[in-house]
Scaffold this motif. Sequence first.
Motif, short mmCIF file in Angstrom:
data_model
loop_
_atom_site.label_atom_id
_atom_site.label_comp_id
_atom_site.label_asym_id
_atom_site.label_seq_id
_atom_site.Cartn_x
_atom_site.Cartn_y
_atom_site.Cartn_z
N VAL A 334 28.86 66.86 48.97
CA VAL A 334 27.96 66.17 48.74
C VAL A 334 27.47 65.22 49.98
O VAL A 334 26.77 64.24 49.95
CB VAL A 334 28.56 65.28 47.50
CG1 VAL A 334 28.59 66.06 46.33
CG2 VAL A 334 29.86 64.48 47.79
N MET A 335 28.43 65.00 50.77
CA MET A 335 28.38 64.07 51.95
C MET A 335 27.57 65.07 53.25
O MET A 335 27.96 66.14 53.22
CB MET A 335 29.54 63.27 52.28
CG MET A 335 30.00 62.61 51.51
SD MET A 335 31.63 61.59 51.87
CE MET A 335 30.52 60.41 53.00
N GLN A 336 26.83 64.43 53.81
CA GLN A 336 26.28 64.97 55.18
C GLN A 336 26.43 64.33 56.34
O GLN A 336 26.96 62.99 56.33
CB GLN A 336 24.67 65.03 54.94
CG GLN A 336 24.27 65.99 53.74
CD GLN A 336 22.90 66.16 53.62
OE1 GLN A 336 22.25 66.54 54.71
NE2 GLN A 336 22.26 65.67 52.75
N ASP A 337 26.49 64.79 57.54
CA ASP A 337 26.62 64.01 58.95
C ASP A 337 25.27 63.34 59.26
O ASP A 337 24.48 64.03 59.69
CB ASP A 337 26.83 65.19 59.89
CG ASP A 337 28.37 65.79 59.65
OD1 ASP A 337 29.45 65.28 59.60
OD2 ASP A 337 28.38 66.92 59.46
N TRP A 338 25.05 62.21 58.71
CA TRP A 338 23.87 61.34 58.86
C TRP A 338 23.81 60.77 60.03
O TRP A 338 24.89 60.28 60.72
CB TRP A 338 23.71 60.68 57.66
CG TRP A 338 23.48 60.94 56.30
CD1 TRP A 338 24.53 60.86 55.37
CD2 TRP A 338 22.48 61.86 55.78
NE1 TRP A 338 23.92 61.63 54.02
CE2 TRP A 338 22.67 62.13 54.47
CE3 TRP A 338 21.05 61.83 56.12
CZ2 TRP A 338 21.66 62.58 53.49
CZ3 TRP A 338 20.11 62.61 55.33
CH2 TRP A 338 20.49 63.02 53.96
N PHE A 339 22.58 60.77 60.77
CA PHE A 339 22.12 59.83 61.79
C PHE A 339 21.13 59.04 61.51
O PHE A 339 20.03 59.10 60.55
CB PHE A 339 21.70 60.72 63.01
CG PHE A 339 22.74 61.76 63.37
CD1 PHE A 339 23.55 61.37 64.48
CD2 PHE A 339 23.22 62.94 62.91
CE1 PHE A 339 24.69 62.23 65.34
CE2 PHE A 339 24.10 63.75 63.26
CZ PHE A 339 24.79 63.59 64.39
N LYS A 340 21.27 57.71 61.99
CA LYS A 340 19.99 56.79 61.67
C LYS A 340 19.62 55.98 63.11
O LYS A 340 20.57 55.80 63.96
CB LYS A 340 20.70 55.87 60.60
CG LYS A 340 19.70 54.70 60.15
CD LYS A 340 20.48 53.80 59.25
CE LYS A 340 19.56 52.87 58.76
NZ LYS A 340 18.07 53.26 57.81
#
Length: 347
Positions: A334-340
Motif C-alpha cells: 500500500v506504500m510507494q516510493d513517493w517523490f515530491k
Amino acid sequence: MRPYLFTLLAALSAILGTTSAEGQARPITVERENPQVSFPQTVPAGNYSGITALGSDDYAVVSDKSSHDGFFVFHITVNPATGQIKSVENKGFRDSAMPNRDQEGIAFLPQQQTIVISGEADNAIKEYNLDGKPTMRQAEVPPVFSKARPNYSLESLSYNPKTKLLWTCNESTLNGDGEAATSVNGVRNRIRIQSFDSALQPLQQYAYLMDAPEATQATDLYGMGVSELTALDDGSLLVLEREFFTPPMRLGAFVSNKIYRVFPKSSTAVDPAAPLTDNSPWMKKELLTSWHTHLRLFNHSIANYEGMCLGPKLENGAQVLLLVSDSQDQYAGVMQDWFKSIVISMK
C-alpha cells in the motif's frame, strides 16, 4: 564626515542589512506545490531516508535498510518551467563494503568532493569518497546526542557550500531533555540543532520546539520528529516536522508534514551540557508550508517523507525543493516510493 566614520557606518549597515535580509527583507514564498509521483519501473522498492544534490541532476540517496553501508545515485529530472518531477532513474549503489548502520541523513561536501552520512545505529556522521568508500574521517558529534532514544537519533543532515556549515539534529527529544511526544500525551518534542564546520568540528547548538501532535488516539505504530533539515545560502534552515500516525485498524493512517524556516544567526545558542527546559531559548520558526497524506480505502497516497534537499533552479529563477519518502520497502503493497517537489522563491 571623516573617512573612518564612513567605513564604520558601512560596516554597521552591512551587519544590520544581513539581519534584516535574513529575518524580514527576504521572505520565502511557495510558488507551487507539485503532486507527489512514483517511478516503480526505475526506482527499486526501498527505505529512502536522505537525499543530497551532486550536480548535473544527480543525487545521492541513502536507504536505512540497504544491504550495506553506502548510497544510491539517482538521476532526477524536473520540468524547467513548473518544477514537477519528470523522471527518476536509479544509477546504482555505491557500496562501502561495511554493515548498514541505519543510515538516515546524507550531505555532499563539494569542496572536498566527499559525502557525509549520519547513522542512527552508531550515532555517528561518517565521510565517504564519491565511490562509496570510507575516508575514515567522521564528525565530532557532541556527547549529548548519545542520549538519543532508540531509532530517534541523527535523522537529518544538510550542508551549504556558501555558509560552509553542516547541520544535523536529533529526531525526537533526548533522554534528559524531557518527555518525548506520543500519540496521546500532547507533548512537544525538544530538538537540538547542531552545526559543524567543514572540518567536521562542532560549532553552535540551538534549541528547537516542535508543534504538538495532532494524534489523540493510542496506537502501536506512531512516530513524530524532525525528519530532515535543508541549509540555505543566507544561513537560515528549513526544518521538516513529520508525524506518522497509524490507528489500530490501519485504515485512517496519516502523515502530517510541516516545513518551517528558522534563523540560527538571530537565535541564542544553548549549552550542550545543560538540559533543555521550558525556559530554553527556542528558535523562532516561520511556517513555509504543510500537507497531509493518507491511507484510506480508495486513497493510498500515504508518504513518509524523510529526505529533503535543494534541487535545480527553474527558468524564472525559482528554487526547487525535492523530497523523498520511506516506503518501508513498499510495505504491505500500500506504500510507494513517493517523490515530491515544492517550488520556492526568495524576494
